[in-house]
Design a protein around this motif. Sequence first.
Motif, PDB file in Angstrom:
ATOM      1  N   PRO A  88      35.906  28.803  32.640  1.00  0.00           N
ATOM      2  CA  PRO A  88      37.683  28.248  32.526  1.00  0.00           C
ATOM      3  C   PRO A  88      37.585  28.912  34.067  1.00  0.00           C
ATOM      4  O   PRO A  88      38.476  28.479  34.783  1.00  0.00           O
ATOM      5  CB  PRO A  88      38.471  30.230  32.304  1.00  0.00           C
ATOM      6  CG  PRO A  88      37.614  30.678  31.249  1.00  0.00           C
ATOM      7  CD  PRO A  88      36.329  30.042  30.921  1.00  0.00           C
ATOM      8  N   CYS A  89      37.013  29.745  34.668  1.00  0.00           N
ATOM      9  CA  CYS A  89      37.135  30.455  36.504  1.00  0.00           C
ATOM     10  C   CYS A  89      36.607  28.814  37.877  1.00  0.00           C
ATOM     11  O   CYS A  89      37.200  28.976  38.074  1.00  0.00           O
ATOM     12  CB  CYS A  89      35.989  31.162  37.003  1.00  0.00           C
ATOM     13  SG  CYS A  89      34.240  31.119  36.080  1.00  0.00           S
ATOM     14  N   ILE A  90      35.862  27.947  37.078  1.00  0.00           N
ATOM     15  CA  ILE A  90      35.334  26.999  37.572  1.00  0.00           C
ATOM     16  C   ILE A  90      37.200  26.407  37.780  1.00  0.00           C
ATOM     17  O   ILE A  90      37.137  25.588  39.063  1.00  0.00           O
ATOM     18  CB  ILE A  90      34.839  25.892  36.680  1.00  0.00           C
ATOM     19  CG1 ILE A  90      33.806  26.263  36.219  1.00  0.00           C
ATOM     20  CG2 ILE A  90      34.486  24.138  37.703  1.00  0.00           C
ATOM     21  CD1 ILE A  90      32.093  25.960  37.528  1.00  0.00           C
ATOM     22  N   ARG A 150      39.642  27.636  39.273  1.00  0.00           N
ATOM     23  CA  ARG A 150      39.812  28.057  40.014  1.00  0.00           C
ATOM     24  C   ARG A 150      39.238  28.155  41.219  1.00  0.00           C
ATOM     25  O   ARG A 150      40.352  27.926  42.679  1.00  0.00           O
ATOM     26  CB  ARG A 150      40.351  30.171  39.101  1.00  0.00           C
ATOM     27  CG  ARG A 150      40.918  30.712  39.771  1.00  0.00           C
ATOM     28  CD  ARG A 150      41.044  32.099  39.856  1.00  0.00           C
ATOM     29  NE  ARG A 150      39.752  32.929  40.166  1.00  0.00           N
ATOM     30  CZ  ARG A 150      38.786  33.467  38.386  1.00  0.00           C
ATOM     31  NH1 ARG A 150      40.073  33.025  37.364  1.00  0.00           N
ATOM     32  NH2 ARG A 150      37.849  34.071  38.434  1.00  0.00           N
ATOM     33  N   HIS A 151      38.084  27.906  40.534  1.00  0.00           N
ATOM     34  CA  HIS A 151      37.289  28.110  42.275  1.00  0.00           C
ATOM     35  C   HIS A 151      36.397  26.309  42.966  1.00  0.00           C
ATOM     36  O   HIS A 151      36.432  26.358  43.633  1.00  0.00           O
ATOM     37  CB  HIS A 151      36.323  28.952  42.698  1.00  0.00           C
ATOM     38  CG  HIS A 151      35.400  29.498  41.507  1.00  0.00           C
ATOM     39  ND1 HIS A 151      34.404  28.694  40.999  1.00  0.00           N
ATOM     40  CD2 HIS A 151      35.718  30.281  40.654  1.00  0.00           C
ATOM     41  CE1 HIS A 151      34.012  28.788  40.803  1.00  0.00           C
ATOM     42  NE2 HIS A 151      34.280  29.648  39.653  1.00  0.00           N
ATOM     43  N   GLY A 152      36.624  26.068  41.587  1.00  0.00           N
ATOM     44  CA  GLY A 152      36.401  24.274  41.866  1.00  0.00           C
ATOM     45  C   GLY A 152      34.868  24.271  41.716  1.00  0.00           C
ATOM     46  O   GLY A 152      34.393  25.563  42.139  1.00  0.00           O
ATOM     47  N   TRP A 184      31.179  26.008  43.681  1.00  0.00           N
ATOM     48  CA  TRP A 184      31.297  27.400  44.083  1.00  0.00           C
ATOM     49  C   TRP A 184      30.730  28.332  43.089  1.00  0.00           C
ATOM     50  O   TRP A 184      31.204  27.288  41.086  1.00  0.00           O
ATOM     51  CB  TRP A 184      33.189  27.550  44.714  1.00  0.00           C
ATOM     52  CG  TRP A 184      32.480  27.066  45.841  1.00  0.00           C
ATOM     53  CD1 TRP A 184      34.004  25.032  46.224  1.00  0.00           C
ATOM     54  CD2 TRP A 184      32.816  27.215  47.139  1.00  0.00           C
ATOM     55  NE1 TRP A 184      33.476  25.303  46.858  1.00  0.00           N
ATOM     56  CE2 TRP A 184      33.434  26.025  47.476  1.00  0.00           C
ATOM     57  CE3 TRP A 184      32.530  28.081  48.194  1.00  0.00           C
ATOM     58  CZ2 TRP A 184      33.386  25.811  49.400  1.00  0.00           C
ATOM     59  CZ3 TRP A 184      33.171  28.268  49.296  1.00  0.00           C
ATOM     60  CH2 TRP A 184      32.418  26.716  50.046  1.00  0.00           C
ATOM     61  N   VAL A 185      30.518  29.264  43.170  1.00  0.00           N
ATOM     62  CA  VAL A 185      30.830  30.280  42.120  1.00  0.00           C
ATOM     63  C   VAL A 185      31.711  31.938  42.404  1.00  0.00           C
ATOM     64  O   VAL A 185      31.873  32.137  43.638  1.00  0.00           O
ATOM     65  CB  VAL A 185      29.102  31.643  42.884  1.00  0.00           C
ATOM     66  CG1 VAL A 185      28.613  30.056  42.150  1.00  0.00           C
ATOM     67  CG2 VAL A 185      28.539  31.810  44.031  1.00  0.00           C
ATOM     68  N   CYS A 186      31.893  32.252  41.534  1.00  0.00           N
ATOM     69  CA  CYS A 186      32.775  33.736  41.559  1.00  0.00           C
ATOM     70  C   CYS A 186      31.874  34.793  40.836  1.00  0.00           C
ATOM     71  O   CYS A 186      30.900  34.819  40.389  1.00  0.00           O
ATOM     72  CB  CYS A 186      34.199  33.643  41.049  1.00  0.00           C
ATOM     73  SG  CYS A 186      34.132  33.741  39.616  1.00  0.00           S
ATOM     74  N   ASP A 187      31.881  36.136  40.892  1.00  0.00           N
ATOM     75  CA  ASP A 187      31.620  37.047  40.143  1.00  0.00           C
ATOM     76  C   ASP A 187      31.176  36.886  38.422  1.00  0.00           C
ATOM     77  O   ASP A 187      30.357  36.903  37.938  1.00  0.00           O
ATOM     78  CB  ASP A 187      32.032  38.512  40.238  1.00  0.00           C
ATOM     79  CG  ASP A 187      31.744  38.919  41.612  1.00  0.00           C
ATOM     80  OD1 ASP A 187      30.929  38.425  42.233  1.00  0.00           O
ATOM     81  OD2 ASP A 187      32.714  39.681  41.923  1.00  0.00           O
ATOM     82  N   GLU A 188      32.069  36.282  38.138  1.00  0.00           N
ATOM     83  CA  GLU A 188      32.108  35.529  36.797  1.00  0.00           C
ATOM     84  C   GLU A 188      30.989  35.325  36.523  1.00  0.00           C
ATOM     85  O   GLU A 188      30.689  35.160  35.307  1.00  0.00           O
ATOM     86  CB  GLU A 188      33.764  35.723  36.421  1.00  0.00           C
ATOM     87  CG  GLU A 188      34.631  35.593  34.686  1.00  0.00           C
ATOM     88  CD  GLU A 188      35.511  34.491  34.844  1.00  0.00           C
ATOM     89  OE1 GLU A 188      36.754  34.972  35.701  1.00  0.00           O
ATOM     90  OE2 GLU A 188      35.959  33.984  33.661  1.00  0.00           O
ATOM     91  N   CYS A 189      31.003  33.941  36.919  1.00  0.00           N
ATOM     92  CA  CYS A 189      30.406  33.187  36.638  1.00  0.00           C
ATOM     93  C   CYS A 189      28.805  33.784  36.894  1.00  0.00           C
ATOM     94  O   CYS A 189      27.932  33.292  35.977  1.00  0.00           O
ATOM     95  CB  CYS A 189      30.216  31.240  37.220  1.00  0.00           C
ATOM     96  SG  CYS A 189      30.742  31.214  38.623  1.00  0.00           S
ATOM     97  N   LEU A 190      28.505  34.076  37.683  1.00  0.00           N
ATOM     98  CA  LEU A 190      27.353  34.716  38.032  1.00  0.00           C
ATOM     99  C   LEU A 190      26.621  35.732  36.734  1.00  0.00           C
ATOM    100  O   LEU A 190      26.224  35.729  36.578  1.00  0.00           O
ATOM    101  CB  LEU A 190      27.226  35.222  39.276  1.00  0.00           C
ATOM    102  CG  LEU A 190      26.938  34.298  40.581  1.00  0.00           C
ATOM    103  CD1 LEU A 190      27.325  35.154  41.683  1.00  0.00           C
ATOM    104  CD2 LEU A 190      25.923  33.991  40.867  1.00  0.00           C
TER     105      LEU A 190
HETATM  106 ZN   LIG Z   1      33.897  31.531  38.422  1.00  0.00          ZN
END
Ligand SMILES: [Zn+2]
Length: 372
Positions: free
Chosen positions: A106-108, A110-112, A115-121
């Motif tokens: 779901p975070c995709i 949010r950041h498109g 890009w990555v965030c801690d959730e995806c990593l």
């Molecule tokens: Zn993410």
Amino acid sequence: MIEHEKEIAFVHRKFAEHYARTALEVPEKIEQREWGFGGWDKKIEARHFRFPDAKSLRGYLAVNAPLYCSYSVAYYKEADARPIEKKGWLGAEVVFDLDADHLDLPCIRRHGKGWVCDECLDAVKAQTLRLIEDFLVPDFGVKEEEMKVNFSGNRGYHVHVLSEDMKRLSAYGRREMMDYVSGTGLDFDKFFGKEGAKLVGPKPSDAGWAGKVARYAMERDLTGILPRNAVTKPERLEAFRRGVERGNWDVVKIAKKVEVWRAFVDSLGLKLGGEVDKQVTGDVTKLIRAPDTLHGETALLAKRMKLGGLEKFDPLKDAVAFGSKNEIEIEIQASPAVRFGDETFGPFKNERRKLPERVALYLICKKSAKLA
Ligand SMILES: [Zn+2]
């Protein structure tokens, strides 16, 4: 002037500086590998290179500073012969490519994408640990010392299996391995049945996927699967688990139990991506990012780690190749918030900023910023 000409020159210069000051560990049997390199527009622009030893590869990288370095999972008699059929295939590593993009998180939104965030990593790291601990070691008998793990340099991890008996596996055999870990063709009806009205199923002590299905049901948060009070009341949850231990899946009553557990079974396979990425494992002539080289879309390293170090690995700290002392002034079009170590930068939108070199390079490589 070509678009991004200044940025391309800047990134090459920085990459060259990195390769000149850093010794990198090269893949085993380097003389039997084919190499390919890429630039700003394409991840592989030229291939069929061969380097007899580590020194010649390092020299090439320091002089040419390619934005992407890939090597063949295959070992060849003559790695620089062309076309591929003339190289003389001797075998190939089995490589698994796990990418946050495949996880449909779901975070995709949010950041498109890109890009990555801690959730995806964190999610892709959890998948990588599962691949190793739940499949490669117990089901395929791969020994710890036969596996090498590295960050992909962007959004995921690569697991290289170097065991001798897997090197000669055909594309078909590799494909079967992929299907097994991704749970393709996993069949609920093979594991579950009815005794009268009672639903009976696998036990945690069962071999292969059957045991996994039972263990996942005992270990995971079953909110949304079991009735609410069976998840919140410890004694009810305990009774459910003791039932599964004996193969009795009906201790806690669920409406539409067959459909619910069928959906649970269908959700358990590892997400290894679509057809394209399954080919990374299936394709025995594929080129894959060389560990410890820089990734041209992030300026991060495709950093190797010890197997035991994976759990604590933080790509946005441990795979950073450039410093934070030097500041670079850039013109940023758009970027979500990006974390480096303990600091977060952005989000940015159409602004000029002086940022630490590592962050500026990251945004330039993402093609979201230009030198000011
Ligand atoms: Zn993410």
